[in-house]
Enzyme design. Sequence first.
Site, short mmCIF file in Angstrom:
data_model
loop_
_atom_site.label_atom_id
_atom_site.label_comp_id
_atom_site.label_asym_id
_atom_site.label_seq_id
_atom_site.Cartn_x
_atom_site.Cartn_y
_atom_site.Cartn_z
N ASP A 54 0.84 -1.20 0.00
CA ASP A 54 0.00 0.00 0.00
C ASP A 54 0.88 1.25 0.00
O ASP A 54 2.04 1.21 0.40
CB ASP A 54 -0.88 0.02 1.25
CG ASP A 54 -1.87 -1.13 1.27
OD1 ASP A 54 -2.13 -1.70 0.18
OD2 ASP A 54 -2.35 -1.46 2.36
N1 URA Z 1 -1.29 -5.98 3.67
C1 URA Z 1 -1.76 -4.71 3.71
O1 URA Z 1 -2.83 -4.46 4.28
N2 URA Z 1 -1.06 -3.75 3.11
C2 URA Z 1 0.13 -3.96 2.50
O2 URA Z 1 0.74 -3.02 1.99
C3 URA Z 1 0.62 -5.27 2.48
C4 URA Z 1 -0.11 -6.27 3.06
#
Ligand code: URA
Length: 237
Positions: free
Chosen positions: A106
Amino acid sequence: MNKQRLDKIISTQFNISRKDARRDIKIGKVTVDGKTVKDFGFQADPEAALIEYMGQALCYKEHLYLVMNKPKGVISASLDKSRETVVDLVPEPLRRQGLFPVGRLDRDTTGLLIITDDGDFAHSLLSPKKEIFKTYEAELDGKVTEEMCKIFADGITLADGTLCRKAELKPMGECKAEIKICEGRYHQIKRMFGVVNLGVNELKRVAVGGFFLPENLKSGECRELTNSEINAIFTDC
Ligand code: URA
């Protein structure tokens, strides 16, 4: 190694467009084993021949494998119209066409991200069947309990009914935890913690398989992986 067209070799290995490679070959900027070759369709074995572009010898690599310490605020993509991507952060000497991040972190997640131009490699790393665990450190807005660890280990069901594979959850002091998962669903970890009513304040990926984020790699930096680091990815952590 199989022979390839000279324009393809020059454009992929020196990170220029195919059009520019053809132009430069036609005007004599490329030599093969010491002889100028002006035919851009010329077939050469890039591992066997000495290919030079504007006097610079080619050190052929079929694929590139990079590790980045992803900072916050950049998106895990190759290209975006308005937002900065992780591939934008790759410094010029390591740039080449076709680079992409292996899986998505993310925008606000930090840490270990592999960037490559090798689709088969990415597929093996991401396939849940291969069970390559990705390890994250999470800062949470509450405490992890023994019961939560058990729910994660048994395979948690997300709010939309998706059943997750087994995950390893380990408390690491007050409101911190380590979590290992072997799949990469959208916002997976945040959604998993959501099921047990915990919010994720910070998330950092620290390992992929048996390969850990190098301590000396600063936020936003990237470098090439060594062969032993690539092998470590495919071993258990
Ligand atoms: N899980 C998440 O919620 N975000 C990420 O960036 C990676 C795994």
